[in-house]
Design a protein around this motif. Structure first.
Motif, PDB file in Angstrom:
ATOM      1  N   PRO A  87       0.945  -1.473  -0.100  1.00  0.00           N
ATOM      2  CA  PRO A  87       0.253  -0.333   0.243  1.00  0.00           C
ATOM      3  C   PRO A  87       0.679   1.394   0.136  1.00  0.00           C
ATOM      4  CG  PRO A  87      -0.606  -1.582   1.877  1.00  0.00           C
ATOM      5  CD  PRO A  87       0.501  -1.895   1.222  1.00  0.00           C
ATOM      6  N   LEU A  88       2.104   1.261   0.646  1.00  0.00           N
ATOM      7  CA  LEU A  88       2.214   2.072   0.843  1.00  0.00           C
ATOM      8  C   LEU A  88       3.464   2.566  -0.588  1.00  0.00           C
ATOM      9  CD1 LEU A  88       4.487   5.079   2.673  1.00  0.00           C
ATOM     10  CD2 LEU A  88       6.208   2.594   2.607  1.00  0.00           C
TER      11      LEU A  88
ATOM     12  N   TYR B  32       7.415  14.110   3.152  1.00  0.00           N
ATOM     13  CA  TYR B  32       8.456  13.211   3.969  1.00  0.00           C
ATOM     14  C   TYR B  32       7.898  12.832   4.584  1.00  0.00           C
ATOM     15  CZ  TYR B  32      12.990  11.479   4.985  1.00  0.00           C
ATOM     16  OH  TYR B  32      13.727  10.874   5.204  1.00  0.00           O
ATOM     17  N   ARG B  33       7.205  13.820   5.845  1.00  0.00           N
ATOM     18  CA  ARG B  33       7.793  13.429   6.963  1.00  0.00           C
ATOM     19  C   ARG B  33       6.266  12.401   7.258  1.00  0.00           C
ATOM     20  NH1 ARG B  33       9.720  12.503  11.048  1.00  0.00           N
ATOM     21  NH2 ARG B  33      11.048  14.661  10.159  1.00  0.00           N
ATOM     22  N   LEU B  34       5.518  12.484   6.005  1.00  0.00           N
ATOM     23  CA  LEU B  34       3.832  11.325   6.442  1.00  0.00           C
ATOM     24  C   LEU B  34       4.358  10.107   5.891  1.00  0.00           C
ATOM     25  CD1 LEU B  34       0.570  13.755   4.479  1.00  0.00           C
ATOM     26  CD2 LEU B  34       0.915  12.306   6.361  1.00  0.00           C
TER      27      LEU B  34
ATOM     28  N   LYS C  71       4.574   6.952   8.164  1.00  0.00           N
ATOM     29  CA  LYS C  71       3.446   5.298   7.567  1.00  0.00           C
ATOM     30  C   LYS C  71       4.546   3.969   7.391  1.00  0.00           C
ATOM     31  CE  LYS C  71       0.221   3.231   5.630  1.00  0.00           C
ATOM     32  NZ  LYS C  71      -1.291   3.063   6.673  1.00  0.00           N
ATOM     33  N   THR C  72       5.818   4.471   7.006  1.00  0.00           N
ATOM     34  CA  THR C  72       6.622   3.433   7.374  1.00  0.00           C
ATOM     35  C   THR C  72       7.194   2.694   8.737  1.00  0.00           C
ATOM     36  OG1 THR C  72       8.502   4.362   5.506  1.00  0.00           O
ATOM     37  CG2 THR C  72       9.678   2.770   6.455  1.00  0.00           C
TER      38      THR C  72
ATOM     39  N   LYS D  83       6.654  -1.157  12.487  1.00  0.00           N
ATOM     40  CA  LYS D  83       6.204  -1.539  13.902  1.00  0.00           C
ATOM     41  C   LYS D  83       5.641  -3.053  13.516  1.00  0.00           C
ATOM     42  CE  LYS D  83       3.076  -0.555  17.284  1.00  0.00           C
ATOM     43  NZ  LYS D  83       2.042   0.342  18.267  1.00  0.00           N
ATOM     44  N   LYS D  84       4.824  -2.753  12.259  1.00  0.00           N
ATOM     45  CA  LYS D  84       3.209  -4.282  11.529  1.00  0.00           C
ATOM     46  C   LYS D  84       3.943  -5.125  11.656  1.00  0.00           C
ATOM     47  CE  LYS D  84      -0.437  -5.259   8.873  1.00  0.00           C
ATOM     48  NZ  LYS D  84      -1.300  -5.175   8.308  1.00  0.00           N
ATOM     49  N   TYR D  85       5.076  -5.058  10.441  1.00  0.00           N
ATOM     50  CA  TYR D  85       6.202  -6.076  10.461  1.00  0.00           C
ATOM     51  C   TYR D  85       7.042  -7.155  11.966  1.00  0.00           C
ATOM     52  CZ  TYR D  85      10.759  -8.649   8.017  1.00  0.00           C
ATOM     53  OH  TYR D  85      11.831  -9.571   7.943  1.00  0.00           O
ATOM     54  N   HIS D  86       7.302  -6.047  12.497  1.00  0.00           N
ATOM     55  CA  HIS D  86       7.765  -6.455  13.903  1.00  0.00           C
ATOM     56  C   HIS D  86       6.938  -7.411  14.747  1.00  0.00           C
ATOM     57  CE1 HIS D  86      11.288  -3.581  13.161  1.00  0.00           C
ATOM     58  NE2 HIS D  86      11.934  -5.234  13.160  1.00  0.00           N
ATOM     59  N   GLN D  87       5.751  -7.246  14.550  1.00  0.00           N
ATOM     60  CA  GLN D  87       4.920  -7.759  15.200  1.00  0.00           C
ATOM     61  C   GLN D  87       4.100  -8.933  15.053  1.00  0.00           C
ATOM     62  OE1 GLN D  87       1.915  -4.833  16.398  1.00  0.00           O
ATOM     63  NE2 GLN D  87       3.217  -3.691  18.549  1.00  0.00           N
TER      64      GLN D  87
END
Length: 589
Positions: free
Chosen positions: A413-414, A429-431, A435-436, A441-445
Motif C-alpha cells: 500500500p505504501l 516526507y514526514r507522512l 507510514k513507514t 511496527k506491523k512487520y515486527h509484530q
C-alpha cells in the motif's frame, strides 16, 4: 526368525571341484536378525549324524539318514528352527557330508568341510562309532590340519606362527558323541563319567619317536584349540537290521537307554550351546552368518586360506556402512518431523540438532564394530555436520521467503501511495516516515518470521533508499540544511543496522563453532564408552583363555611333558602381556 523352515536346505554344495553356496539358503539367513546358536556335526559317513540333528530339530525326519553304504549329505545342509530354550534366538543346525567317503577318492574337500564346520559353529559335534581308539584319533587328522587351513590373523606377529590362544578365541565348544558304545565306563576299577573317559583318552604318550608324535598330535590339538570339551556315549539304538529304518521307527521300538542318552544330549546342547560370538563379544545373527559363509567359501574357492580376522573386518565394513546410513536416516527423519521451520533463533535449531544427533550416534555405536581408525564414525560425523548445515540453510531460506512475502504484503500500500504521488507534496516526507514506521511496527509484530527478519527488512529498506531520497528532495517544507541533516541521520541509521547485522552474523558463527565442539565431544564420549566396554569384554575373554591355558599347563606338567609345558608358558606370557596392555586414547579427528 522370519519364518520357520519346514526342512533342511543345502547351504554349501561340495562338487568335489569347488564349494558352491546355495542362494536360497543365504536368503533364509539374510532374513534373520536374531542371534544364532550354530551346532555343526561332522564324522565318518554312515555313523548316524543326521539322526542326532533331526532330534535337535525336534523332528523324526529332515536331514537325510540314508540306509545304504553311500554317503547322502554332499556338502553342508542347514536347518534353522526357533531355539527351544533361548527366546528370540535361532538354532542353526549344520549337517555335514560324511568324512572319508570312498566314492570321493580325494579328501581335500573333506578338510575344507571340516574347517568350515569349525569356522561357522558355536558348538562342534564330532560323531564316531564305538570307543576312542587310536584309529578314531587318526580319523581326526583334520584337526591337526586346521592350522594349515585357517588363519586367525591377517599378519601373524613374531615368527609368523599363530599360537593356540588365537584359535581358542574363535573356536567353538567341542562335543564328542560315541555311537554304539559297548564298554563299561571304568578306570582302575572305578566308575567314570563320559567326560572323564574323554580326558583319559586325550592323555599324551611319552617318547620322541614319530609313533609317539603321531599319537599325541590330534590329542594336543583338541586340548589346545577347543575351550570347552564334552563327551556323550550312546548304546545301539535298535537291532542292526532295523537301523536303516531309524526315522520311521516309533520310540517304543528303540532301546530305552538310547532314547534317554539322546534326550540328555539334546538337553545339554539346548542349555549349554552359546550364541555364535566373534572376538570382542560380537553376537552373530543370521545376516552376519550369511556374510561369514560368503567370505570363507569365496576365500577357499580363490585358493586362499580363510582368515577369521579378515572375515570379521569384512563383516564390519558391510555393517558399519549400513550403521552410518541407519544413523543418518534416523537423523534426517527426526529433524524433518520435529523441526518447525523457520525457527525464531539459531539456538533453537542447534538444541534440537544436538538431541537428535546424540540419538543418531547411539544408533551407530550400538550396531557398529571393529571401526578401524574410527573411519566410519568420522564419516558419520562429517555427514551429520553436512545435514545440520543443510537444515540451517533450509531454515534461512524459509525465513527469507516468508519475510519477503510479508514485506510485499505489508508495504505494497505504501509503494502504491508513492506511485500515486500521495507523498510528493509539502510535508509528504514526514507522512512517508510515519507510514513507514507504522508498517515496520506491523512487520515486527507479525510472528513466525524466523532468523532472517531483520536482514530481509534492512535489505528491503536499502532497496527503497532512492525512493525515500526522492520524496525527501521534493518536500518543499524542508530547508536544504534540514535535508542534509536528514540524509546523515538515515545514513547513520543504515550503518548502525549493518553493524548490528554483522554482529549477529559473528554471533551465529560462534554458535556454530561451539556446536561443532559439543558435537565432537559427544562423539568422543560415546566412542570412549564403547571402547572401554569392548576392552573389558576382550580382557574378560583373554582372562578366560588364560585360565584355560593355566589349567592345561598344570595337566601337561602332571603328565610330565616339559617341552610342551614350556611352549604353553610362552603363550601364557603373551596373553598376560595382552591383558595388561594400557588402553589407547580415543581420537576422532
Amino acid at each position: 526368525m522370519a519364518s520357520e523352515m519346514p526342512g533342511p536346505v543345502c547351504l554349501i554344495e561340495n562338487t568335489n571341484e569347488r564349494l558352491a553356496i546355495n542362494p536360497e539358503a543365504l536368503k533364509i539367513l539374510a532374513s534373520d536378525s536374531q542371534p544364532v546358536v550354530v551346532v555343526a556335526i561332522v564324522g565318518l559317513y554312515r555313523t548316524g549324524k543326521s539322526y542326532l540333528m533331526n532330534k535337535l530339530a525336534g523332528k523324526k525326519k529332515g536331514f537325510s539318514l540314508g540306509s545304504t553304504v553311500q554317503s547322502h549329505t554332499k556338502g553342508i545342509w542347514m536347518w534353522c528352527v526357533p531355539h527351544p530354550k533361548k527366546p528370540n534366538h535361532t538354532l542353526v543346525l549344520l549337517d555335514t557330508e560324511g568324512l572319508g567317503d570312498v566314492e570321493k577318492g580325494d579328501n581335500q574337500n573333506d578338510s575344507w568341510i571340516f574347517a568350515l564346520a569349525i569356522l561357522l559353529s558355536s558348538t562342534f559335534v564330532y560323531n564316531s562309532m564305538g570307543t576312542i581308539t587310536q584309529q578314531a584319533m587318526d580319523q581326526l587328522h583334520y584337526v591337526t590340519e586346521l592350522t594349515d587351513r585357517i588363519r586367525v590373523k591377517s599378519s601373524p606377529t613374531g615368527n609368523g606362527n599363530e599360537d593356540s590362544a588365537d584359535f581358542i578365541s574363535f573356536f567353538p565348544d567341542f562335543v564328542w558323541t560315541l555311537r554304539d558304545f559297548s564298554l563299561d565306563l571304568e578306570a582302575d576299577g572305578q566308575s567314570i563319567t563320559p567326560d572323564e573317559y574323554l580326558e583319559l583318552s586325550l592323555r599324551l604318550k611319552k617318547g620322541t619317536s614319530q609313533k609317539e608324535k603321531n599319537f599325541n598330535m590330534a590329542r594336543l590339538c583338541i586340548r589346545k584349540f577347543f575351550p570347552k570339551k564334552k563327551c556323550f556315549i550312546f548304546d545301539q539304538p535298535t537291532h542292526r537290521k532295523k537301523l536303516g529304518k531309524l526315522e520311521t521307527l516309533h520310540d517304543s521300538e528303540l532301546d530305552p537307554e538310547f532314547l534317554q542318552q539322546s534326550e540328555t544330549f539334546c538337553s545339554y546342547i539346548f542349555s549349554n550351546s552359546k550364541a555364535k560370538t566373534l572376538s570382542g563379544g560380537i553376537k552373530v545373527n543370521g545376516q552376519r552368518l550369511e556374510n561369514l559363509v560368503l567370505t570363507y567359501v569365496n576365500a577357499i574357492n580363490n585358493g586362499d586360506m580363510p582368515c577369521m580376522e579378515d572375515a570379521v573386518l569384512t563383516l564390519a565394513q558391510i555393517e558399519n556402512s549400513a550403521s552410518v546410513k541407519k544413523a543418518i536416516d534416523h537423523y534426517s527423519q527426526q529433524m524433518s518431523q520435529r523441526l518447525h521451520l523457520p525457527t525464531e533463533t539459531l539456538q533453537e535449531l542447534l538444541d534440537l540438532h544436538r538431541t537428535i544427533e546424540k540419538e543418531a550416534i547411539e544408533i551407530f555405536i550400538k550396531s557398529s564394530f571393529k571401526d578401524v581408525d574410527h573411519l566410519f564414525q568420522k564419516e558419520l560425523r562429517a555427514k551429520l555436520e553436512e545435514k545440520r548445515d543443510d537444515f540451517c540453510k533450509q531454515n534461512l531460506k524459509v525465513s527469507s521467503d516468508r519475510c519477503s512475502a510479508l514485506l510485499e504484503e505489508i508495504f505494497s500500500p505504501l509503494e502504491e501511495g508513492v506511485k500515486q504521488g500521495i507523498y510528493s507534496k509539502p510535508g509528504g516526507y514526514r507522512l512517508f516516515l510515519d507510514k513507514t514506521k507504522e508498517l515496520k511496527k506491523k512487520y515486527h509484530q507479525t510472528p513466525g518470521k524466523g532468523l532472517q527478519a531483520e536482514e530481509v527488512l534492512q535489505t528491503y529498506l536499502s532497496s527503497k533508499e532512492s525512493m525515500t531520497d526522492a520524496i525527501l528532495q521534493t518536500d518543499q517544507t524542508l530547508t536544504e540544511k534540514e535535508k542534509i541533516i536528514e540524509l546523515e541521520r538515515v545514513k547513520a541509521e543504515s550503518a548502525e543496522a549493518s553493524a548490528k547485522m554483522l554482529e549477529e552474523i559473528q554471533r551465529k558463527t560462534q554458535q556454530m563453532l561451539e556446536d561443532k565442539e559439543k558435537s565432537y565431544q559427544e562423539h568422543v564420549r560415546q566412542l570412549t564408552e564403547k571402547i572401554e566396554s569392548e576392552r573389558a569384554q576382550i580382557q574378560e575373554e583373554q582372562r578366560n583363555i588364560l585360565a584355560l591355558k593355566l589349567k592345561e599347563q598344570e595337566k601337561i606338567l602332571r603328565e610330565g611333558f616339559q617341552a610342551e609345558s614350556r611352549r604353553l608358558a610362552e603363550e601364557i606370557r603373551n596373553l598376560q602381556i595382552e591383558v595388561s596392555k594400557p588402553r589407547g586414547r580415543c581420537v576422532i579427528s
